[in-house]
Design a protein around this motif. Structure first.
Motif, PDB file in Angstrom:
ATOM      1  N   PRO A 160       0.778  -1.067  -0.098  1.00 31.79           N
ATOM      2  CA  PRO A 160      -0.045   0.223  -0.044  1.00 31.79           C
ATOM      3  C   PRO A 160       0.819   1.210   0.139  1.00 31.79           C
ATOM      4  O   PRO A 160       1.799   1.120   0.738  1.00 31.79           O
ATOM      5  N   PRO A 161       0.381   2.222  -0.800  1.00 33.98           N
ATOM      6  CA  PRO A 161       1.364   3.659  -0.765  1.00 33.98           C
ATOM      7  C   PRO A 161       1.511   4.085   0.654  1.00 33.98           C
ATOM      8  O   PRO A 161       0.426   4.168   1.255  1.00 33.98           O
ATOM      9  N   GLY A 162       2.684   4.644   0.765  1.00 34.98           N
ATOM     10  CA  GLY A 162       2.758   5.326   2.211  1.00 34.98           C
ATOM     11  C   GLY A 162       3.160   4.314   3.375  1.00 34.98           C
ATOM     12  O   GLY A 162       3.021   4.877   4.486  1.00 34.98           O
ATOM     13  N   SER A 163       3.001   3.084   3.118  1.00 32.65           N
ATOM     14  CA  SER A 163       3.269   1.915   4.228  1.00 32.65           C
ATOM     15  C   SER A 163       4.440   1.769   4.699  1.00 32.65           C
ATOM     16  O   SER A 163       4.645   1.300   5.596  1.00 32.65           O
ATOM     17  N   TYR A 164       5.626   2.197   3.872  1.00 33.50           N
ATOM     18  CA  TYR A 164       7.006   1.737   4.133  1.00 33.50           C
ATOM     19  C   TYR A 164       7.564   3.086   5.195  1.00 33.50           C
ATOM     20  O   TYR A 164       7.383   4.036   4.823  1.00 33.50           O
ATOM     21  N   LYS A 165       7.571   2.639   6.408  1.00 37.27           N
ATOM     22  CA  LYS A 165       7.807   3.716   7.414  1.00 37.27           C
ATOM     23  C   LYS A 165       9.415   3.783   7.591  1.00 37.27           C
ATOM     24  O   LYS A 165       9.710   4.533   8.682  1.00 37.27           O
ATOM     25  N   SER A 166      10.526   3.101   7.112  1.00 35.38           N
ATOM     26  CA  SER A 166      11.755   3.129   7.483  1.00 35.38           C
ATOM     27  C   SER A 166      12.345   4.372   6.746  1.00 35.38           C
ATOM     28  O   SER A 166      13.467   4.571   6.947  1.00 35.38           O
ATOM     29  N   ALA A 167      11.542   4.746   5.639  1.00 37.87           N
ATOM     30  CA  ALA A 167      12.549   5.695   4.925  1.00 37.87           C
ATOM     31  C   ALA A 167      11.550   6.341   4.126  1.00 37.87           C
ATOM     32  O   ALA A 167      10.401   6.352   3.718  1.00 37.87           O
ATOM     33  N   VAL A 168      12.086   7.746   3.720  1.00 37.84           N
ATOM     34  CA  VAL A 168      11.262   8.820   2.882  1.00 37.84           C
ATOM     35  C   VAL A 168      12.157   9.647   2.075  1.00 37.84           C
ATOM     36  O   VAL A 168      13.301   9.738   2.565  1.00 37.84           O
ATOM     37  N   VAL A 169      11.580  10.272   1.243  1.00 41.13           N
ATOM     38  CA  VAL A 169      12.329  10.997   0.146  1.00 41.13           C
ATOM     39  C   VAL A 169      11.641  12.542   0.259  1.00 41.13           C
ATOM     40  O   VAL A 169      10.577  12.565   0.186  1.00 41.13           O
ATOM     41  N   ILE A 170      12.552  13.464   0.227  1.00 41.02           N
ATOM     42  CA  ILE A 170      12.332  14.985   0.201  1.00 41.02           C
ATOM     43  C   ILE A 170      12.832  15.306  -1.062  1.00 41.02           C
ATOM     44  O   ILE A 170      14.042  15.412  -1.119  1.00 41.02           O
ATOM     45  N   LEU A 171      11.965  15.544  -1.981  1.00 36.41           N
ATOM     46  CA  LEU A 171      12.557  16.148  -3.306  1.00 36.41           C
ATOM     47  C   LEU A 171      12.176  17.656  -3.721  1.00 36.41           C
ATOM     48  O   LEU A 171      11.161  17.967  -3.438  1.00 36.41           O
ATOM     49  N   LEU A 172      13.252  18.534  -3.897  1.00 42.08           N
ATOM     50  CA  LEU A 172      13.071  19.756  -4.079  1.00 42.08           C
ATOM     51  C   LEU A 172      13.743  20.138  -5.788  1.00 42.08           C
ATOM     52  O   LEU A 172      14.629  19.610  -6.008  1.00 42.08           O
ATOM     53  N   THR A 173      12.528  20.971  -6.260  1.00 51.44           N
ATOM     54  CA  THR A 173      12.885  21.162  -7.736  1.00 51.44           C
ATOM     55  C   THR A 173      12.301  22.665  -8.016  1.00 51.44           C
ATOM     56  O   THR A 173      11.268  22.828  -7.224  1.00 51.44           O
ATOM     57  N   ASP A 174      12.699  23.025  -9.052  1.00 43.96           N
ATOM     58  CA  ASP A 174      12.383  24.488  -9.350  1.00 43.96           C
ATOM     59  C   ASP A 174      11.738  24.499 -10.851  1.00 43.96           C
ATOM     60  O   ASP A 174      11.235  25.566 -11.455  1.00 43.96           O
ATOM     61  N   GLY A 175      11.842  23.447 -11.556  1.00 42.30           N
ATOM     62  CA  GLY A 175      11.419  23.406 -13.058  1.00 42.30           C
ATOM     63  C   GLY A 175      10.661  22.397 -13.384  1.00 42.30           C
ATOM     64  O   GLY A 175      10.082  21.336 -12.509  1.00 42.30           O
ATOM     65  N   GLN A 176      10.381  22.131 -14.603  1.00 49.14           N
ATOM     66  CA  GLN A 176       9.820  21.172 -15.502  1.00 49.14           C
ATOM     67  C   GLN A 176      10.683  20.217 -15.668  1.00 49.14           C
ATOM     68  O   GLN A 176      11.916  20.422 -16.332  1.00 49.14           O
ATOM     69  N   THR A 177      10.241  18.840 -15.856  1.00 48.90           N
ATOM     70  CA  THR A 177      11.090  17.850 -16.441  1.00 48.90           C
ATOM     71  C   THR A 177      11.252  18.014 -17.922  1.00 48.90           C
ATOM     72  O   THR A 177      10.485  18.084 -18.854  1.00 48.90           O
ATOM     73  N   THR A 178      12.784  17.929 -18.382  1.00 49.93           N
ATOM     74  CA  THR A 178      13.018  18.303 -19.774  1.00 49.93           C
ATOM     75  C   THR A 178      13.623  16.981 -20.402  1.00 49.93           C
ATOM     76  O   THR A 178      13.828  16.710 -21.666  1.00 49.93           O
ATOM     77  N   THR A 179      13.874  15.884 -19.373  1.00 41.63           N
ATOM     78  CA  THR A 179      14.567  14.940 -20.055  1.00 41.63           C
ATOM     79  C   THR A 179      14.129  13.656 -19.171  1.00 41.63           C
ATOM     80  O   THR A 179      13.809  13.952 -17.971  1.00 41.63           O
TER      81      THR A 179
END
Length: 350
Positions: A217-236
């Motif tokens: 189930p989404p969000g069920s893994y409690k041992s790790a998280v990812v924090i993603l920071l970006t300022d633009g659009q995906t180009t590749t």
């Protein structure tokens, strides 16, 4: 508050029955006392204080009611320490991060916020750093050594293009080193391979690929998280939504932080200019798909507050937890208090 076994609440019907039995005992005791002609004996039988003699039984009744509530297995939202052992900070280092609409620059503000986040994170949490632009790389494997993590933050260098999907895949690879992550996409450049996207084509004669892990189930893994920071659009690179789907299937939450201003900024170079604009819709989809949250930072103070809020969210988290033990402890305490007062006032235990 809810109850995991609400059928057990029917046992509360015993409480009025106990009250009725107690009243009957008092009446019988009064009749027995009046049979004596000696007033001193009557007074001793009825008790020296009409109030005190009812306190221990009332406490005992309250303990019984609380115990019956515990039988129904109560549960409530309780703030408890999280079990996050690993936090992966995925930071966009594309050329648009040199824009200065977030002072002093988007990258410098992101580095400052990340440093504050790292310093406030408990020492028991491992932190890893992923840098992504046209490709992605794990620049600092998860570690408890804060000096190494801070040094990796300082060494971030601007590059060309933006591959948000690659950043997510490499972050997943850092969390699950034994698994391979690959998203087929027409945008994926030759040579991106496992170093940038967590997967590559299998050479002829190579051993068969490992079986895919069973989705959770989404969000069920409690041992790790990812924090993603970006300022633009995906180009590749791979589609970030497809990459987020892999994270969701493994239960890993991906918190997304969009940095910049709503209108973006026009960057210029030698004979060229381009407007860099934040793709909030994609970041919201990524966060929602993985059962995380999206945050927008239009300036440096906002970005710092977001990281501070994420830190507290990752350290302490509200969870629906069974609190039967809490009710049992209350019942035991009331029982002991009733016995102690009865012993103190009447030299007997109830």
């Amino acid at each position: 508050m809810t109850f995991l076994w609400p059928e057990g609440l029917w046992a509360l019907a015993l409480a009025p029955l106990l009250v009725a039995i107690y009243v009957m005992i008092l009446r019988q005791r009064k009749k027995t006392a009046l049979a004596y002609s000696n007033f001193a004996l009557v007074k001793a039988a009825l008790g020296s204080s009409s109030f005190r003699r009812h306190v221990p039984p009332l406490l005992l009744l309250a303990a019984f009611v609380v115990m019956l509530l515990a039988l129904a297995r109560p549960a409530a939202l309780v703030t408890l320490p999280t079990q996050h052992e690993t936090v992966i900070l995925a930071i966009d280092v594309s050329g648009s991060m040199r824009a200065d609409d977030v002072k002093p620059t988007r990258l410098a503000a992101a580095q400052a916020a990340a440093r504050a986040f790292i310093k406030d994170t408990p020492g028991s949490t491992r932190i890893g750093i992923v840098a992504f632009a046209g490709s992605a790389a794990l620049v600092q494997p998860p570690t408890h050594n804060r000096d190494e993590v801070l040094n990796a933050i300082e060494q971030l260098q601007l590059q060309h293009a933006t591959a948000v999907g690659s950043g997510i895949l490499v972050s997943l690879k850092a969390v699950f080193p034994d698994q391979d992550f690959e998203v087929k996409s027409s945008q994926m450049r030759a040579g991106l391979g496992s170093a940038a996207a967590g997967g590559s084509s299998r050479p002829l004669g190579a051993p068969p690929a490992k079986p895919e892990p069973k989705p959770v189930p989404p969000g069920s893994y409690k041992s790790a998280v990812v924090i993603l920071l970006t300022d633009g659009q995906t180009t590749t690179g791979p589609d970030p939504v497809d990459a987020a789907r892999l994270a969701a299937e493994r239960g890993v939450r991906v918190f997304t932080v969009g940095v910049g201003t709503p209108d973006g900024q026009i960057l210029t170079g030698e004979g060229w200019s381009i407007r860099v604009r934040l793709d909030e819709d994609a970041l919201k989809v990524i966060a929602d798909m993985t059962r995380a949250e999206y945050f927008f930072a239009g300036n440096a103070p906002d970005l710092k507050k977001i990281y501070e809020g994420l830190n507290s969210k990752l350290v302490m988290e509200k969870k629906r937890t069974e609190i039967t033990a809490f009710f049992t402890a209350i019942a035991a305490s009331l029982t002991l208090l009733a016995a102690a007062l009865s012993l103190l006032w009447f030299n007997r235990i109830l």
